[in-house]
Design an enzyme around this catalytic site. Structure first.
Site, PDB file in Angstrom:
ATOM      1  CG  ASN A  67      18.289 -26.110   0.756  1.00 44.85           C
ATOM      2  OD1 ASN A  67      18.046 -25.315   1.281  1.00 44.85           O
ATOM      3  ND2 ASN A  67      18.108 -26.522  -0.274  1.00 44.85           N
ATOM      4  CB  ILE A  68      24.439 -26.349   3.610  1.00 41.95           C
ATOM      5  CG1 ILE A  68      23.665 -25.912   4.850  1.00 41.95           C
ATOM      6  CG2 ILE A  68      25.844 -25.940   3.414  1.00 41.95           C
ATOM      7  CD1 ILE A  68      24.130 -26.306   6.180  1.00 41.95           C
ATOM      8  CD  GLU A  69      21.790 -26.314  -3.528  1.00 44.29           C
ATOM      9  OE1 GLU A  69      22.284 -25.557  -4.425  1.00 44.29           O
ATOM     10  OE2 GLU A  69      20.543 -26.666  -3.907  1.00 44.29           O
ATOM     11  CB  CYS A  94      18.171 -32.269   3.018  1.00 45.29           C
ATOM     12  SG  CYS A  94      18.318 -32.956   1.443  1.00 45.29           S
ATOM     13  CD  GLU A 140      14.238 -31.989   4.622  1.00 45.64           C
ATOM     14  OE1 GLU A 140      15.182 -31.780   4.426  1.00 45.64           O
ATOM     15  OE2 GLU A 140      13.244 -32.575   3.753  1.00 45.64           O
ATOM     16  CB  CYS A 149      15.749 -36.261   4.631  1.00 45.38           C
ATOM     17  SG  CYS A 149      16.943 -35.048   4.430  1.00 45.38           S
TER      18      CYS A 149
HETATM   19  O1  LIG Z   1      13.231 -32.251   1.347  1.00 43.10           O
HETATM   20  C1  LIG Z   1      14.221 -31.798   0.828  1.00 43.10           C
HETATM   21  C2  LIG Z   1      14.215 -31.688  -0.797  1.00 43.10           C
HETATM   22  C3  LIG Z   1      15.107 -31.014  -1.345  1.00 43.10           C
HETATM   23  N1  LIG Z   1      16.213 -30.382  -0.493  1.00 43.10           N
HETATM   24  C4  LIG Z   1      17.422 -29.535  -1.060  1.00 43.10           C
HETATM   25  C5  LIG Z   1      18.634 -30.373  -1.591  1.00 43.10           C
HETATM   26  C6  LIG Z   1      19.125 -29.353  -2.518  1.00 43.10           C
HETATM   27  O2  LIG Z   1      19.973 -28.251  -1.975  1.00 43.10           O
HETATM   28  C7  LIG Z   1      17.866 -28.590  -3.163  1.00 43.10           C
HETATM   29  C8  LIG Z   1      17.424 -29.215  -4.283  1.00 43.10           C
HETATM   30  O3  LIG Z   1      17.193 -30.762  -4.461  1.00 43.10           O
HETATM   31  O4  LIG Z   1      16.767 -28.759  -2.116  1.00 43.10           O
HETATM   32  C9  LIG Z   1      16.120 -30.231   0.900  1.00 43.10           C
HETATM   33  O5  LIG Z   1      16.599 -29.632   1.715  1.00 43.10           O
HETATM   34  N2  LIG Z   1      14.999 -30.897   1.487  1.00 43.10           N
HETATM   35 ZN   LIG Z   2      16.692 -34.770   2.025  1.00 41.40          ZN
END
Ligand SMILES: O=c1ccn([C@H]2C[C@H](O)[C@@H](CO)O2)c(=O)[nH]1
Ligand SMILES: [Zn+2]
Length: 136
Positions: free
Chosen positions: A42-44, A53, A55, A89
Site C-alpha cells: 500500500n502507498i498512502e 492499496c 492489491e 480492490c
Molecule cells: O486490503 C487492504 C486494506 C487496506 N489497505 C491499506 C489502505 C491504507 O493504506 C491502509 C489502511 O486502510 O491499508 C490495503 O492496502 N489493502
Molecule cells: Zn483495497
C-alpha cells in the site's frame, strides 16, 4: 508455487509499504496463469483519497506489464486477523475474473482461501454495461 509460498512473498512485499498516516502495512502477491508473481504494497498519500492499496498496486503492475490472466492473489498485513481486500480492490480485481482465488493471511502466515465471487457476490461487470447481468 503453493499458497504458503505466495503468502510469504506477500509478507516480504509488505516491507515496502509507504504508510505514514495509518502505519498499517499491507503486502500482496499476485500469481499469473503462467506462474509469474507481481508484488504490491500500500502507498498512502497526504490527500488520503490518493492512497493505493497493496492489491491494486500488484494488479496495476501486472496489467501494465501485459499480464491479465491470474490464478490467485495473497494478501497480508501486520494484523493478527486475516486481511481481506477492501471493496474497491474486490471490484477492480473482478474485472479480470471472479474465479480468482483470494488468499487472506495474517501476520503469522495463517491463511484462508476464497474465490473472488464469494467475496463479491452480484458483482457489477462488463455484462451489466451490455444489459445482460447473469444475476438478473
Ligand atoms: O486490503 C487492504 C486494506 C487496506 N489497505 C491499506 C489502505 C491504507 O493504506 C491502509 C489502511 O486502510 O491499508 C490495503 O492496502 N489493502
Ligand atoms: Zn483495497
Amino acid at each position: 508455487m503453493d499458497y504458503k509460498e505466495l503468502v510469504e512473498i506477500a509478507q516480504k512485499a509488505k516491507e515496502n509499504a509507504y504508510v505514514p498516516y495509518s502505519n498499517f502495512r499491507v503486502g500482496a502477491a499476485l500469481l499469473t496463469s503462467d506462474n509469474k508473481v507481481f508484488t504490491g504494497c500500500n502507498i498512502e498519500n497526504a490527500s488520503f483519497g490518493g492512497t493505493n492499496c497493496a492489491e491494486r498496486t500488484a494488479l496495476f503492475k501486472a496489467i501494465s506489464e501485459g499480464y491479465k490472466d491470474f490464478k490467485m492473489i495473497a494478501i497480508t498485513s501486520d494484523s493478527d486477523s486475516l486481511t481481506f481486500p477492501c471493496g474497491i480492490c474486490r471490484q477492480v480485481l473482478s474485472e479480470f475474473g471472479l474465479n480468482m482465488e483470494i488468499i487472506v493471511a495474517n501476520k503469522n502466515s495463517e491463511y484462508k482461501i476464497y474465490k473472488l465471487y464469494e467475496l463479491l457476490p452480484f458483482a457489477f461487470t462488463q455484462e451489466d454495461l451490455e444489459g445482460r447481468n447473469v444475476n438478473e
